[in-house]
Design a protein around this motif. Structure first.
Motif, PDB file in Angstrom:
ATOM      1  N   SER A  94       0.859  -1.186   0.000  1.00 38.85           N
ATOM      2  CA  SER A  94       0.000   0.000   0.000  1.00 38.85           C
ATOM      3  C   SER A  94       0.891   1.230   0.000  1.00 38.85           C
ATOM      4  O   SER A  94       2.079   1.141   0.347  1.00 38.85           O
ATOM      5  N   ASP A 113      -5.070   4.760   5.436  1.00 39.17           N
ATOM      6  CA  ASP A 113      -5.607   5.319   4.198  1.00 39.17           C
ATOM      7  C   ASP A 113      -4.784   6.540   3.792  1.00 39.17           C
ATOM      8  O   ASP A 113      -4.812   7.573   4.460  1.00 39.17           O
ATOM      9  N   TYR A 128      -1.643   8.936  -5.023  1.00 40.59           N
ATOM     10  CA  TYR A 128      -1.339   7.536  -4.751  1.00 40.59           C
ATOM     11  C   TYR A 128      -2.518   6.589  -4.898  1.00 40.59           C
ATOM     12  O   TYR A 128      -2.306   5.372  -4.953  1.00 40.59           O
ATOM     13  N   SER A 129      -3.736   7.102  -4.952  1.00 44.55           N
ATOM     14  CA  SER A 129      -4.896   6.213  -4.864  1.00 44.55           C
ATOM     15  C   SER A 129      -5.839   6.270  -6.052  1.00 44.55           C
ATOM     16  O   SER A 129      -6.611   5.332  -6.261  1.00 44.55           O
ATOM     17  N   ASP A 130      -5.830   7.313  -6.840  1.00 42.90           N
ATOM     18  CA  ASP A 130      -6.763   7.454  -7.957  1.00 42.90           C
ATOM     19  C   ASP A 130      -6.408   6.443  -9.044  1.00 42.90           C
ATOM     20  O   ASP A 130      -5.299   6.470  -9.593  1.00 42.90           O
ATOM     21  N   GLU A 185      -5.291   8.661   1.651  1.00 45.76           N
ATOM     22  CA  GLU A 185      -6.105   9.842   1.355  1.00 45.76           C
ATOM     23  C   GLU A 185      -6.327  10.704   2.587  1.00 45.76           C
ATOM     24  O   GLU A 185      -6.650  11.891   2.466  1.00 45.76           O
TER      25      GLU A 185
END
Length: 448
Positions: A15, A293, A262-264, A295
């Protein structure tokens, strides 16, 4: 062998958080510059009480952008006003993702009609280059990495010397034989010293009067020596790497927020384009605030105080998200926390006067209501006599004078409950405005 990408690093770690979380990470300080010249306390006092010379030549990453589409490229991917952007002017460039999270700012200077220089840590530069390649913009790039990462070593292309403090203008007049042309904040004017031409940018990282002098490296030694010689009778102090990293805590600038990349899923291609061993893959996260997380670490430019820089008169990536964020009352406010000196001595100094403290850790900020904020940068400020911290805090607790507690410790990361009571000590602190420095807060941008 293929160079690993940021996405490769995320996949291997499991992650983004497991890639970036580094308890006890050493704080960044600028490379090449001596850690201290006369001692960090005296160096800090110089820009408060006298005159200081700060060397920015080695840690800045520069990207020159030139071509018919240069303005369109930057405007398509930045929230700034490009309708009012004069040649010779500089702006804090604000690139955002489509969700409205900042990528990380940079200093953008317009050098000609179709030519710009984007400087700072390289996250914004990476963003611009990728979109230029992906979008087929008619632009060319030239880069100069910071001295610690310049391929093959060698000298920078540019010198950058900042003269700062109440005696800055007096020193500048001594060096140039009189006052240089009056210049608006974040505008540059050409200057000449012994036949050497360079520019003076009206700027001040420490919130005091001053200029940043920028020019070809071939003139660096001559300009540096001229300032040292003229400054000796005024008590000029050179600022080392430790003190250099602290003015932003007073002037209200939050350096290097976590890029919202990092998450999209739509940015997977971008993450595969980025090298793992770059700022996005190696700038660590640590502190007493921990979330699984990533975000939860993203920030809006409004939270950073960049609302006045956002211009909705053009279409740009993230525009719709920022329109919504403009009315979002749940966004945090940027404040300065002033740590209780007795608690600092007890917690940080083991009962004695603490030494130098610099931390980019995300520490929990709490009240009786629980978690209300997170620190972004904390540093010793000797003229204030304690630690200050640039902090993002819930609006309900942002009023000056509000009392809070900072949880001082290092969460171990994955495998431990983010809300676990790990026995970390609390440091009392009081909310104050950001910028904390009065000059930076009331006069810094008056003539912008």
């Amino acid at each position: 062998m293929a160079i690993p990408s940021l996405q490769d690093g995320i996949d291997k770690a499991g992650s983004p958080i497991e890639l970036l979380w580094k308890p006890g990470a050493e704080p960044w300080t600028p490379e090449v510059v001596a850690r201290e010249y006369t001692g960090w306390r005296q160096e800090q006092r110089a820009w408060h009480e006298g005159v200081a010379l700060l060397n920015l030549s080695h840690h800045m990453y520069d990207l020159w952008i030139e071509g018919p589409d240069a303005t369109r490229l930057l405007a398509d991917h930045g929230a700034n006003n490009f309708e009012k952007f004069a040649v010779g002017q500089a702006k804090q460039y604000v690139p955002v993702t489509r969700q409205g999270h900042i990528v990380t700012d940079g200093i953008l200077a317009r050098e000609a009609e179709n030519a710009y220089l984007l400087s700072g840590i390289p996250a914004a530069q990476h963003w611009v280059r990728h979109h230029a390649e992906k979008g087929g913009y008619d632009v060319a790039f030239e880069t100069d990495a910071s001295s610690a990462f310049r391929p093959g070593g060698g000298d920078p292309k540019l010198f950058r010397y900042q003269i700062q403090g109440p005696l800055a203008l007096e020193l500048i007049e001594k060096v140039f034989g009189g006052p240089i042309p009056e210049t608006k904040f974040f505008h540059a004017t050409p200057v000449t010293l012994d036949g050497r031409v360079f520019k003076a940018l009206r700027h001040g990282m420490a919130g005091q009067a001053g200029y940043e002098f920028i020019g070809p490296w071939e003139h660096a030694a001559h300009v540096h020596e001229a300032f040292l010689a003229a400054g000796e009778p005024l008590g000029l102090i050179q600022v080392g790497a430790l003190a250099y990293a602290t003015p932003s805590v007073e002037s209200g600038w939050i350096p290097s927020p976590v890029p919202g990349i990092y998450s999209d899923p739509d940015l997977a291609e971008y993450r595969r384009w980025l090298p793992l061993f770059g700022i996005e893959g190696k700038r660590p996260l640590n502190g007493s605030y921990f979330s699984q997380d990533i975000e939860d670490y993203y920030v809006s430019p409004y939270e950073l105080g960049y609302g006045k820089m956002i211009h909705f008169g053009h279409d740009f990536q993230g525009r719709d998200a920022l329109l919504q964020a403009k009315e979002d009352e749940s966004l945090r406010k940027k404040v300065t926390l002033v740590f209780d000196p007795d608690d600092v001595r007890r917690v940080v100094g083991d009962g004695e006067v603490p030494g130098f403290v610099l931390s980019y850790a995300r520490h929990r900020v709490e009240t009786s209501a629980g978690l209300v904020g997170v620190t972004m940068q904390t540093a010793s400020i000797d003229p204030v006599g304690t630690l200050l911290s640039q902090t993002l805090i819930d609006a309900a607790h942002a009023a000056p004078g509000t009392e809070v507690s900072v949880v001082w410790g290092e969460h171990p990361g994955a495998g431990t409950d983010p809300e676990a009571d790990l026995g970390f000590p609390r440091v009392r602190a009081t909310v104050q405005p950001s910028p904390y420095d009065r000059h930076a807060r009331t006069e810094y941008r008056r003539n912008a």
